[in-house]
Design a protein around this motif. Sequence first.
Motif, mmCIF file in Angstrom:
data_model
loop_
_atom_site.group_PDB
_atom_site.id
_atom_site.type_symbol
_atom_site.label_atom_id
_atom_site.label_comp_id
_atom_site.label_asym_id
_atom_site.label_seq_id
_atom_site.Cartn_x
_atom_site.Cartn_y
_atom_site.Cartn_z
ATOM 1 N N ASP A 6 0.012 -10.625 -1.230
ATOM 2 C CA ASP A 6 0.449 -10.130 -2.537
ATOM 3 C C ASP A 6 0.422 -11.202 -3.624
ATOM 4 O OD1 ASP A 6 0.798 -7.563 -1.581
ATOM 5 O OD2 ASP A 6 2.870 -7.920 -0.987
ATOM 6 N N THR A 237 -4.020 -7.055 -1.119
ATOM 7 C CA THR A 237 -2.612 -6.816 -1.399
ATOM 8 C C THR A 237 -2.074 -5.607 -0.637
ATOM 9 O OG1 THR A 237 -0.995 -6.412 -3.151
ATOM 10 C CG2 THR A 237 -3.141 -5.393 -3.421
ATOM 11 N N HIS A 238 -0.781 -5.634 -0.373
ATOM 12 C CA HIS A 238 -0.117 -4.507 0.270
ATOM 13 C C HIS A 238 0.292 -3.441 -0.745
ATOM 14 C CE1 HIS A 238 1.047 -7.698 3.457
ATOM 15 N NE2 HIS A 238 -0.057 -7.079 3.798
ATOM 16 N N SER A 239 0.262 -3.793 -2.014
ATOM 17 C CA SER A 239 0.715 -2.881 -3.056
ATOM 18 C C SER A 239 -0.316 -1.792 -3.313
ATOM 19 C CB SER A 239 0.982 -3.650 -4.352
ATOM 20 O OG SER A 239 1.281 -2.756 -5.407
#
Length: 283
Positions: A6, A237-239
């Motif tokens: 992230d 990213t995990h978002s």
Amino acid sequence: MPFAPDAPIGVFDSGVGGLSVLQHIRQTLPQESLIYFADSGFAPYGEKPEAVIIDRSLAITDFLLQHHIKALVVACNTATAAAIQLLRQRHPDLIIVGIEPGLKPAAALTQSGVIGVLATRGTLHSKKFQDLRDHLTQTTGIKVEQRACIGLASQIEKGELHSSTTSTLIQKYLTPLLNAGADAIVLGCTHYPFVIPLINDVIAQTSEPGRQVHIIDTGLAVAQQLKRRLIKTNLLTHSSDTADVTAWTTGSQSSLKTAFTQLLKMPATTIHTVVPQHIPTDK
């Protein structure tokens, strides 16, 4: 150094030209946080000594690493040619993606056997470019016509995207390439995609009816390569939300905000520009 999925991606250029690459990254990876660094106080790089460009590239990379970036995009042809090898040596664990003139895509598209390159003097004089050009000509027989577009990046940096002066410069540099038979024009500076409409005007005025001339912009290829590298290293990213872009500049905050708004059509509320007081260098 461990890198977090992230964490942001750093992108830098001598000025606003790298925004043409940032735009492709944004479209390809909208969930990734981006930090854009415009070294406008030292623009343009194309007419500066290689040692100065290397010095700035190393210093800006160190600055971005202080902001915990997980990847770096050198969104400048001149800086890539001058400094990317040293950057990779100094930061072997960091994903570093550079940009170089799209000679190979142009070679695949040309029907005349002649391709043209518009670039800065720094890029054209670099060993990296010359080796790439010489290898292409030796292995394919394709002829490479090139012009150093002195003053063009400065015009674009000033926002002169439609002025008669900018048009005159493009006509000056592009016409000889078209007259030499080039049917694929490589944009060898990240500033130049912002004046593609003027380039098309010159092509239309100069070329005979029905002649197809391809324009090669490698910004999308850079974004795709960045995505592949992030996937390979499990650093996407995990978002799932569209992320913000933070911008830094060694020049004018208001000019960079205007560039984001006019060139990228991004709402100014998503842009946060700060002028660093000092970017230390080795010199």
